[in-house]
Design a protein around this motif. Sequence first.
Motif, mmCIF file in Angstrom:
data_model
loop_
_atom_site.group_PDB
_atom_site.id
_atom_site.type_symbol
_atom_site.label_atom_id
_atom_site.label_comp_id
_atom_site.label_asym_id
_atom_site.label_seq_id
_atom_site.Cartn_x
_atom_site.Cartn_y
_atom_site.Cartn_z
ATOM 1 N N GLY A 97 -2.691 9.185 -6.755
ATOM 2 C CA GLY A 97 -2.036 10.003 -5.738
ATOM 3 C C GLY A 97 -1.238 11.169 -6.266
ATOM 4 O O GLY A 97 -0.412 11.730 -5.540
ATOM 5 N N ARG B 171 1.024 10.635 -2.286
ATOM 6 C CA ARG B 171 0.224 9.901 -1.307
ATOM 7 C C ARG B 171 1.025 8.860 -0.546
ATOM 8 O O ARG B 171 0.925 8.764 0.680
ATOM 9 C CB ARG B 171 -0.947 9.211 -2.026
ATOM 10 C CG ARG B 171 -1.813 8.360 -1.120
ATOM 11 C CD ARG B 171 -2.853 7.619 -1.939
ATOM 12 N NE ARG B 171 -3.735 8.544 -2.619
ATOM 13 C CZ ARG B 171 -4.484 8.234 -3.668
ATOM 14 N NH1 ARG B 171 -4.447 7.009 -4.170
ATOM 15 N NH2 ARG B 171 -5.257 9.129 -4.235
ATOM 16 N N SER B 172 1.804 8.056 -1.249
ATOM 17 C CA SER B 172 2.321 6.811 -0.681
ATOM 18 C C SER B 172 3.828 6.845 -0.489
ATOM 19 O O SER B 172 4.536 7.639 -1.111
ATOM 20 C CB SER B 172 1.957 5.631 -1.603
ATOM 21 O OG SER B 172 0.577 5.597 -1.879
ATOM 22 N N ARG C 284 5.238 15.784 1.364
ATOM 23 C CA ARG C 284 4.010 16.170 0.677
ATOM 24 C C ARG C 284 3.899 17.687 0.626
ATOM 25 O O ARG C 284 3.305 18.307 1.505
ATOM 26 C CB ARG C 284 2.779 15.609 1.395
ATOM 27 C CG ARG C 284 2.762 14.098 1.452
ATOM 28 C CD ARG C 284 1.455 13.639 2.041
ATOM 29 N NE ARG C 284 1.553 12.268 2.493
ATOM 30 C CZ ARG C 284 0.619 11.656 3.191
ATOM 31 N NH1 ARG C 284 -0.472 12.289 3.506
ATOM 32 N NH2 ARG C 284 0.766 10.418 3.576
ATOM 33 N N ILE D 121 6.653 11.809 5.222
ATOM 34 C CA ILE D 121 6.539 10.369 5.431
ATOM 35 C C ILE D 121 7.925 9.800 5.681
ATOM 36 O O ILE D 121 8.820 9.932 4.849
ATOM 37 C CB ILE D 121 5.921 9.679 4.212
ATOM 38 C CG1 ILE D 121 4.524 10.252 3.954
ATOM 39 C CG2 ILE D 121 5.847 8.190 4.377
ATOM 40 C CD1 ILE D 121 3.861 9.690 2.726
ATOM 41 N N SER E 245 -8.380 5.685 9.795
ATOM 42 C CA SER E 245 -7.228 5.735 8.899
ATOM 43 C C SER E 245 -6.795 4.347 8.453
ATOM 44 O O SER E 245 -5.737 4.194 7.842
ATOM 45 C CB SER E 245 -6.057 6.447 9.578
ATOM 46 O OG SER E 245 -6.376 7.797 9.832
ATOM 47 N N GLU F 77 -8.501 6.873 0.217
ATOM 48 C CA GLU F 77 -7.150 6.558 0.677
ATOM 49 C C GLU F 77 -7.134 6.461 2.192
ATOM 50 O O GLU F 77 -7.963 7.059 2.873
ATOM 51 C CB GLU F 77 -6.156 7.630 0.212
ATOM 52 C CG GLU F 77 -6.487 9.041 0.665
ATOM 53 C CD GLU F 77 -5.526 10.073 0.097
ATOM 54 O OE1 GLU F 77 -4.613 10.475 0.843
ATOM 55 O OE2 GLU F 77 -5.687 10.470 -1.071
ATOM 56 N N ASP G 292 -4.192 5.622 5.731
ATOM 57 C CA ASP G 292 -2.800 5.452 6.155
ATOM 58 C C ASP G 292 -2.373 3.991 6.036
ATOM 59 O O ASP G 292 -1.324 3.675 5.491
ATOM 60 C CB ASP G 292 -2.622 5.915 7.601
ATOM 61 C CG ASP G 292 -2.523 7.422 7.724
ATOM 62 O OD1 ASP G 292 -2.343 8.087 6.681
ATOM 63 O OD2 ASP G 292 -2.652 7.938 8.847
ATOM 64 N N ARG H 2 -1.314 4.995 2.156
ATOM 65 C CA ARG H 2 -0.381 6.111 2.313
ATOM 66 C C ARG H 2 0.921 5.668 2.977
ATOM 67 O O ARG H 2 1.999 5.972 2.492
ATOM 68 C CB ARG H 2 -1.036 7.228 3.143
ATOM 69 C CG ARG H 2 -2.126 7.990 2.413
ATOM 70 C CD ARG H 2 -2.544 9.238 3.174
ATOM 71 N NE ARG H 2 -3.311 8.933 4.356
ATOM 72 C CZ ARG H 2 -4.613 9.158 4.492
ATOM 73 N NH1 ARG H 2 -5.307 9.686 3.485
ATOM 74 N NH2 ARG H 2 -5.245 8.872 5.615
ATOM 75 N N ARG H 3 0.832 4.968 4.120
ATOM 76 C CA ARG H 3 2.032 4.713 4.915
ATOM 77 C C ARG H 3 2.397 3.238 5.016
ATOM 78 O O ARG H 3 3.563 2.882 4.985
ATOM 79 C CB ARG H 3 1.856 5.295 6.327
ATOM 80 C CG ARG H 3 1.665 6.795 6.349
ATOM 81 C CD ARG H 3 1.471 7.313 7.768
ATOM 82 N NE ARG H 3 2.659 7.108 8.580
ATOM 83 C CZ ARG H 3 3.707 7.930 8.589
ATOM 84 N NH1 ARG H 3 3.726 8.974 7.788
ATOM 85 N NH2 ARG H 3 4.724 7.695 9.378
#
Length: 596
Positions: free
Chosen positions: A38, A292-293, A320, A331, A368, A507, A509, A547-548
């Motif tokens: 990421g 990314r995360s 990001r 995020i 996602s 990747e 979400d 990611r989330r």
Amino acid sequence: MVDAMTAPSDPLLDALDDEQRVAAEALLGPVCVLAGAGTGKTRAITHRIAYGVSSGAYDPARVMALTFTSRAAAELRARLRALGAGAVQARTFHAAALAQLNHFWPLVVGGQAPRVLEYKGRLLGQAAEKLRLRVDVPTLRDVAAEIEWRKVAALGPDAYAARLATRGAPGALSAEQFLALVQAYEDLKDERRMLDFEDVLLATAGMIESEASVAMHVRESYRHFVVDEYQDVSPAQQQLLELWLGGRRDLCVVGDASQTIYSFAGASSQYLLDFERRFDDAIVVRLERNYRSTRQIVGVANRLMRGRAGALRLEAVADRPSGGEADAAPIAPLAEPMVTAYADELTEARGVATRIRSRIDAGTPPESIAVLMRVNSQSAILERALEEVGVGSRVRGASRFFDQPEVREAVHALRAAALTIAGEPLFKSVSDVLRSMGWTVQPPDGPGAVRARWESLNAIARLVDDAPAGTTFRAFADELRARAEAQHEPTVSAVTLATLHSAKGLEWDDVFIVGLTEGMLPIAYAKGFDAIDEERRLLYVGITRARRRLELSWPRQSGTHRGEREPSRFLQELGNRTRGAGDAAGVAARRRASAG
């Protein structure tokens, strides 16, 4: 080196963070980019190549970007085109080698190059019949895998004999039977003028090594090499790379030792870890800013890999900026990834499906969301559970997108229509063709085959949104054909079910990782420190796809395992920093009891 804060502005460099910019400006000599999950490695290397072309440092026709999958190569080509460096070659090792083999074989050997064997099993079966050996299909698959490993590992006869003495032959074959079967397979291949996939690398290397004119031509054609995912390189690929270079030093490698998950197929991260020793003047850049995360997901990933050789320590970036893998909204802080223990595999599948249904109802697009697992056989029960709650799913790797009958039909129809239709808006031209095949703007109700067909056609329709302004119908159809040839699949609106191996490079979400028990991850046949560590890296790859939101789960029992199962040792290592949800079945029972 010029400070990034005071360096002249350049649009290709302004899009990068400080470390990415250092990598992009290091255009000559040996360069090693250690890039964590990421951290925007693809952005860094494509901007580096494009900057080299725009600044005049590179002749685009003499640059070769190498990777390991057709999908990754297609992604590199698409990004390079968008950055004005579309003339740069981006290929897999095998595609580059095959192109050279087909070009030079008629000149050096004469006649057309041998045909490439797509599947070893049938020829191995015929070789077994010739020897009057009774070999079942699973053993033939294991024999094929052993042939592949021996060739990519570039082992000589003595070294391979020592390995065979230690490991034994596949299935119930004796060492003598196995070696005879392999020789009979090679003899049949030679008789029919065929090469297998691994022979392509070896034959190309042999031709460059033995023919001075071939070596001179290849080295004149390509001056600068960039190798993505360098931790996955095998000895055979490394040997070919060194022959392409011919002692020159314009090589940039990019990789992450923590994502080495193909050791069983001959990959070795040692070439990446030893790069600075082999090139003592190499520029080494570390990319550790994870775009990314969430901070919580990055924390779990760091804890899992703490103290591992070559592991990078990721630093989560709260938002990001343009230096990340993708531009997106900030995020928001989220809770720690959740660990759930379920009563059994069916309860786990239904629990995960219910949670996915609630996410979709709250507005998360199905595409996602992913459910990741150790082996393909885990997918069937998850497919059924998702279908029960009305959620469509797609098993990654089960059937390739462009191999589906409706997709092949659509590509053919669009290319035919593009020859006669011009001047209309692109979406109208494309949608008219797809409507003739039954596509509608609104999806059909519920999951099933009809919905799956609609999703495939709709994925093609959605590619219109990604097309650059001014794209003609003919150009769109040509690009679609190029994507089909490269198996560069569009996104389908369905939850992805994938093994941890096939999830690499992707990747989502929301990521759910299921079946985290001893015997499944690490897998039962993983013995010894190195094999267990590869299983650890597999879980790391899965965690860093999210990611989330990230959820981990394990069943206390399974249909094939009597008695209690133990949670994966990797979950135990993460300790109480992750939040345990307890036994879902027990929680549900207590709720029913209190309600009564």
